[in-house]
Structure formats: C-alpha cells, structure tokens
Design a protein around this motif. Structure first.
Motif, PDB file in Angstrom:
ATOM      1  N   VAL A  84       0.735  11.544   5.922  1.00 48.11           N
ATOM      2  CA  VAL A  84       1.595  10.363   5.782  1.00 48.11           C
ATOM      3  C   VAL A  84       1.715   9.558   7.062  1.00 48.11           C
ATOM      4  CG1 VAL A  84       2.943  11.167   3.816  1.00 48.11           C
ATOM      5  CG2 VAL A  84       3.676  11.772   6.116  1.00 48.11           C
ATOM      6  N   GLY A  85       1.318  10.129   8.191  1.00 49.11           N
ATOM      7  CA  GLY A  85       1.430   9.388   9.447  1.00 49.11           C
ATOM      8  C   GLY A  85       2.844   8.879   9.645  1.00 49.11           C
ATOM      9  N   ALA A  86       2.971   7.582   9.903  1.00 51.05           N
ATOM     10  CA  ALA A  86       4.286   6.978  10.134  1.00 51.05           C
ATOM     11  C   ALA A  86       4.928   6.495   8.842  1.00 51.05           C
ATOM     12  CB  ALA A  86       4.155   5.821  11.118  1.00 51.05           C
ATOM     13  N   ASP A  87       4.216   6.598   7.714  1.00 46.93           N
ATOM     14  CA  ASP A  87       4.764   6.132   6.446  1.00 46.93           C
ATOM     15  C   ASP A  87       5.919   7.025   6.010  1.00 46.93           C
ATOM     16  OD1 ASP A  87       2.830   4.172   6.381  1.00 46.93           O
ATOM     17  OD2 ASP A  87       1.445   5.395   5.205  1.00 46.93           O
ATOM     18  N   PRO A  88       6.904   6.441   5.336  1.00 47.95           N
ATOM     19  CA  PRO A  88       8.018   7.262   4.869  1.00 47.95           C
ATOM     20  C   PRO A  88       7.588   8.145   3.695  1.00 47.95           C
ATOM     21  CG  PRO A  88       8.329   4.970   4.224  1.00 47.95           C
ATOM     22  CD  PRO A  88       7.094   5.024   5.075  1.00 47.95           C
ATOM     23  N   PRO A  89       7.871   9.433   3.755  1.00 53.46           N
ATOM     24  CA  PRO A  89       7.492  10.329   2.664  1.00 53.46           C
ATOM     25  C   PRO A  89       8.225   9.990   1.367  1.00 53.46           C
ATOM     26  CG  PRO A  89       8.770  11.512   4.322  1.00 53.46           C
ATOM     27  CD  PRO A  89       8.499  10.149   4.864  1.00 53.46           C
ATOM     28  N   GLU A  90       9.336   9.297   1.468  1.00 52.59           N
ATOM     29  CA  GLU A  90      10.101   8.941   0.270  1.00 52.59           C
ATOM     30  C   GLU A  90       9.287   8.077  -0.690  1.00 52.59           C
ATOM     31  OE1 GLU A  90      12.814  10.051   3.505  1.00 52.59           O
ATOM     32  OE2 GLU A  90      11.210   8.564   3.402  1.00 52.59           O
ATOM     33  N   GLU A  91       8.365   7.282  -0.157  1.00 53.37           N
ATOM     34  CA  GLU A  91       7.514   6.463  -1.018  1.00 53.37           C
ATOM     35  C   GLU A  91       6.659   7.342  -1.926  1.00 53.37           C
ATOM     36  OE1 GLU A  91       3.500   3.864  -0.477  1.00 53.37           O
ATOM     37  OE2 GLU A  91       5.099   3.450   0.957  1.00 53.37           O
ATOM     38  N   VAL A  92       6.064   8.370  -1.361  1.00 58.12           N
ATOM     39  CA  VAL A  92       5.236   9.287  -2.146  1.00 58.12           C
ATOM     40  C   VAL A  92       6.101  10.041  -3.153  1.00 58.12           C
ATOM     41  CG1 VAL A  92       3.672  11.266  -2.058  1.00 58.12           C
ATOM     42  CG2 VAL A  92       3.617   9.548  -0.233  1.00 58.12           C
ATOM     43  N   LEU A  93       7.260  10.520  -2.719  1.00 58.63           N
ATOM     44  CA  LEU A  93       8.149  11.250  -3.621  1.00 58.63           C
ATOM     45  C   LEU A  93       8.661  10.339  -4.735  1.00 58.63           C
ATOM     46  CD1 LEU A  93      10.029  13.370  -0.959  1.00 58.63           C
ATOM     47  CD2 LEU A  93       8.296  14.159  -2.588  1.00 58.63           C
ATOM     48  N   GLY A  94       8.858   9.062  -4.421  1.00 56.19           N
ATOM     49  CA  GLY A  94       9.262   8.093  -5.446  1.00 56.19           C
ATOM     50  C   GLY A  94       8.183   7.917  -6.501  1.00 56.19           C
TER      51      GLY A  94
END
Length: 151
Positions: free
Chosen positions: A120-130
């Motif tokens: 995920v690098g700097a991306d928020p993991p919440e996007e993937v979980l969403g």
C-alpha cells in the motif's frame, strides 16, 4: 548489511549513535515499542525528534526514522520504509470468488490461503478495506506489516 523486517526500538535503546548522523533541521523519528501511538515531540542534536509506537504516524512526519536491526539502531529514510508497507487482510473464509475482483483493482495483490497481501505504500489501507466491504468480502482481521529489506 541490513536484512530483515524493521522492528521498533526497545524503550531502553540509546539514540546516541544515530544522533551523530543527524543533519541540523532534519525531522527525525524513533519508532519505540510499548509507548503507545501518541507522537511525542522534542529536539535532539539540532534536529526535531518525534517518538511514537506508531510507525505510520512517524512516516508522515519525519525525514528518517530510527528502527531496530538485530541489537543495533539504524536510521532509514521514511520514503524507503513507506515502500515496504503491506496491508494483510485475513479473510473470513479461505477462498472467496470476490477476492479475485480485488485482483482486477490491485494487480500486485498476492493471495496465500485465506490471507491477501497488498503493498500500500503511502496509500490509506482504508481504501482497500472499503472495497472489500463494497464487494461483500468478509474480512476477519487486517494489519500493516513491513517487508524485509536488504541494504
């Protein structure tokens, strides 16, 4: 040679060795085990120092972060640590067809049994979980871990 996953410092670790390497005005972080996620700020050796048990919080605030390797302390660039961030998603069932839909969105997704791993690098993991929630993929647990590196 640095090989292995970066680990948090022990609370008793000394930062003296890495403070000699700090440039004036540099934003330095220290990832310390067992002190909670609150970021404590101060100054040391002419540099701004942030100390926390939350590596993600330090990566957003610091140029370099002190981590543990074996019995020693090393300073690593924050952007290098960010590239090592992996979101692991533990699925509610070992195989779900919906997990294959995630592969279309995230080509680097790896699956092993009931665990998905995605850089995920700097991306928020919440996007993937969403997205998991959007396609009704049951998630039993999730965690951020850091890949092993060699320097």
């Amino acid at each position: 040679m640095f090989a292995g996953t970066p680990l948090p410092l022990r609370p008793s670790s000394s930062l003296a060795s890495v403070l000699r390497e700090v440039a004036p005005g540099e934003r330095l972080g220290a990832w310390v085990r067992g002190i909670g996620s609150r970021v404590r700020r101060g100054y040391a050796a002419g540099a701004r120092l942030a100390v926390s048990g939350d590596l993600g919080a330090l990566l957003r605030r610091c140029d370099r972060v002190a981590v543990r390797h074996g019995g020693g302390v090393v300073l690593l660039p924050a952007d290098e640590l960010i590239r090592l961030r992996v979101l692991e998603i533990v699925l509610g069932l070992p195989y779900l067809p919906a997990a294959e839909r995630l592969q279309a969105w995230y080509p680097s997704l790896r699956q092993s049994g009931g665990v998905l791993a995605l850089g995920v690098g700097a991306d928020p993991p919440e996007e993937v979980l969403g997205r998991c929630a959007q396609i009704r993929l049951p998630v039993a647990a999730s965690r951020i871990r850091y890949l092993a590196i060699e320097r």
